[in-house]
Write an enzyme that holds these catalytic residues in place. Sequence first.
Site, PDB file in Angstrom:
ATOM      1  N   ASP A   1      58.627  49.942  17.288  1.00 11.75           N
ATOM      2  CA  ASP A   1      59.673  48.925  17.201  1.00 11.75           C
ATOM      3  C   ASP A   1      59.024  47.541  17.074  1.00 11.75           C
ATOM      4  O   ASP A   1      58.369  47.253  16.083  1.00 11.75           O
ATOM      5  CB  ASP A   1      60.580  49.041  18.430  1.00 11.75           C
ATOM      6  CG  ASP A   1      61.954  48.426  18.221  1.00 11.75           C
ATOM      7  OD1 ASP A   1      62.047  47.341  17.642  1.00 11.75           O
ATOM      8  OD2 ASP A   1      62.957  49.028  18.667  1.00 11.75           O
ATOM      9  N   ASN A   2      59.153  46.702  18.083  1.00  9.39           N
ATOM     10  CA  ASN A   2      58.614  45.343  17.984  1.00  9.39           C
ATOM     11  C   ASN A   2      57.115  45.293  18.286  1.00  9.39           C
ATOM     12  O   ASN A   2      56.587  46.111  19.045  1.00  9.39           O
ATOM     13  CB  ASN A   2      59.354  44.417  18.948  1.00  9.39           C
ATOM     14  CG  ASN A   2      60.760  44.109  18.465  1.00  9.39           C
ATOM     15  OD1 ASN A   2      60.973  43.891  17.283  1.00  9.39           O
ATOM     16  ND2 ASN A   2      61.716  44.109  19.379  1.00  9.39           N
TER      17      ASN A   2
ATOM     18  N   ASN B   1      60.751  46.833  10.689  1.00  7.24           N
ATOM     19  CA  ASN B   1      61.234  46.505  12.031  1.00  7.24           C
ATOM     20  C   ASN B   1      60.481  45.307  12.592  1.00  7.24           C
ATOM     21  O   ASN B   1      60.600  44.211  12.086  1.00  7.24           O
ATOM     22  CB  ASN B   1      61.114  47.754  12.917  1.00  7.24           C
ATOM     23  CG  ASN B   1      62.030  47.721  14.109  1.00  7.24           C
ATOM     24  OD1 ASN B   1      61.839  46.928  15.020  1.00  7.24           O
ATOM     25  ND2 ASN B   1      63.042  48.581  14.119  1.00  7.24           N
TER      26      ASN B   1
ATOM     27  N   GLU C   1      65.697  43.120  24.116  1.00  3.45           N
ATOM     28  CA  GLU C   1      65.217  43.712  22.869  1.00  3.45           C
ATOM     29  C   GLU C   1      63.931  43.086  22.356  1.00  3.45           C
ATOM     30  O   GLU C   1      63.067  43.767  21.834  1.00  3.45           O
ATOM     31  CB  GLU C   1      66.310  43.629  21.801  1.00  3.45           C
ATOM     32  CG  GLU C   1      66.205  44.663  20.702  1.00  3.45           C
ATOM     33  CD  GLU C   1      65.181  44.339  19.629  1.00  3.45           C
ATOM     34  OE1 GLU C   1      64.723  45.276  18.932  1.00  3.45           O
ATOM     35  OE2 GLU C   1      64.849  43.146  19.474  1.00  3.45           O
TER      36      GLU C   1
ATOM     37  N   HIS D   1      68.894  39.414  18.325  1.00  7.81           N
ATOM     38  CA  HIS D   1      68.016  40.550  18.010  1.00  7.81           C
ATOM     39  C   HIS D   1      66.570  40.057  18.140  1.00  7.81           C
ATOM     40  O   HIS D   1      66.126  39.700  19.211  1.00  7.81           O
ATOM     41  CB  HIS D   1      68.360  41.057  16.610  1.00  7.81           C
ATOM     42  CG  HIS D   1      67.950  42.453  16.331  1.00  7.81           C
ATOM     43  ND1 HIS D   1      68.486  43.205  15.302  1.00  7.81           N
ATOM     44  CD2 HIS D   1      67.051  43.263  16.928  1.00  7.81           C
ATOM     45  CE1 HIS D   1      67.944  44.401  15.298  1.00  7.81           C
ATOM     46  NE2 HIS D   1      67.056  44.457  16.260  1.00  7.81           N
TER      47      HIS D   1
ATOM     48  N   ASN E   1      66.167  42.276  11.239  1.00 11.34           N
ATOM     49  CA  ASN E   1      65.738  42.881  12.491  1.00 11.34           C
ATOM     50  C   ASN E   1      64.883  41.907  13.307  1.00 11.34           C
ATOM     51  O   ASN E   1      65.229  41.538  14.408  1.00 11.34           O
ATOM     52  CB  ASN E   1      64.978  44.181  12.221  1.00 11.34           C
ATOM     53  CG  ASN E   1      64.632  44.948  13.474  1.00 11.34           C
ATOM     54  OD1 ASN E   1      63.860  44.492  14.306  1.00 11.34           O
ATOM     55  ND2 ASN E   1      65.205  46.142  13.614  1.00 11.34           N
TER      56      ASN E   1
ATOM     57  N   HIS F   1      73.493  38.505  14.964  1.00  3.06           N
ATOM     58  CA  HIS F   1      74.431  39.365  14.227  1.00  3.06           C
ATOM     59  C   HIS F   1      75.869  39.069  14.659  1.00  3.06           C
ATOM     60  O   HIS F   1      76.532  39.925  15.258  1.00  3.06           O
ATOM     61  CB  HIS F   1      74.110  40.837  14.468  1.00  3.06           C
ATOM     62  CG  HIS F   1      72.735  41.244  14.074  1.00  3.06           C
ATOM     63  ND1 HIS F   1      72.284  41.209  12.773  1.00  3.06           N
ATOM     64  CD2 HIS F   1      71.694  41.689  14.812  1.00  3.06           C
ATOM     65  CE1 HIS F   1      71.025  41.631  12.731  1.00  3.06           C
ATOM     66  NE2 HIS F   1      70.655  41.918  13.953  1.00  3.06           N
TER      67      HIS F   1
END
Length: 354
Positions: free
Chosen positions: A268-269, A223, A53, A114, A167, A133
């Site tokens: 996203d990232n 994010n 991720e 994450h 996130n 998480h």
Amino acid sequence: MGKLMVLTLLGAGLALIGERLVAFRQRINTSWEVEPVEPQYCRLIEGLENGSEDIDILPSGLAFISSGLKYPGMPNFAPDEPGQIFLIDLNEQNPRVQALNISDGFDKASFNPHGISTFTDEDHTVYLYVVNHPHMRSTVEKFKFEEKQRSLVHLKTIKHELLKSLNDIVVLGPEQFYATRDHYFTNFFLVLLEIIMDLRWTYVVFYSPGEVKVVAKGFSSANGITVSLDKKYIYAADVTAQNIHVLKKHENWDLTQVKVIHLGTLVDNLTVDPDTGDIWAGCHPNGMKLLLYNPEDPPGSEVLRIKNVLSEKPKISIEYANNGSVIQGSSVASVYHGKLLIGTVFHKALYCLL
């Protein structure tokens, strides 16, 4: 009269929800199909089968990869296996990953990593911060990286009322970091309602041992987050708004918005090219395929590069795009001297030469 009022309010409410549903489908690019774009050489990274991720690369070329994320509403091919942190050395001619051992005393069984970020101290000690998480809650875990032993020593767990639904994270000091909250609610169905209604209640938070505060708000779903090479600007992605916020960092750690760069895809990232300062973004070209996963029609992957970030017209280019036949659900792209790593939320990872 009372019944008429109830019916009127019900009709107005249904009309509003209908309008928001239509807007939501547009925001997540429901009908978007991917046109392939690939560098000359790419190969899948053996050993990364259940997500990659987020990725953070040290100046030395050692890259940390978070894997095994279990995220509500997202597919997961190994639901009973704990998450892991992998390491890959990009200086090697044929880089391979290895899982990092984590010290005893840390709850490895519930590890659900994450976003990640590294910080190197004045004595060259490397610390890895991980958004975790456990049991679907949010914490930030601080590890010390032992390079010779290829291991992580857990130092502390950071919790705070403002550090919920986290996130991503970017660390800028020994214990100073910015983090993004991607949803206001924690209940899955309320999260769906929040997204559909576009409430824009998520934010960027600053953390230090002496002060924790919200420093940027009004995001649909904050994010990925990173910092410019000169450390003067913070870049924060808003995935469902399809844009990147460029924020100026002040001495008191407050942030003020400089500009917003619209990308037209679910971003996203974010990472920054150490050679050029360009932003590299892992993106989701069709969000509906992520939410309603179908292995026969999987979510695609897309990587964007943003040059001249602070100019009036940044140059945006597609550096990689695939319909899901190679990698599904790209979440991050990180470069190191002509080498590109592409990670995914729940699928495989790719190594490319630029």
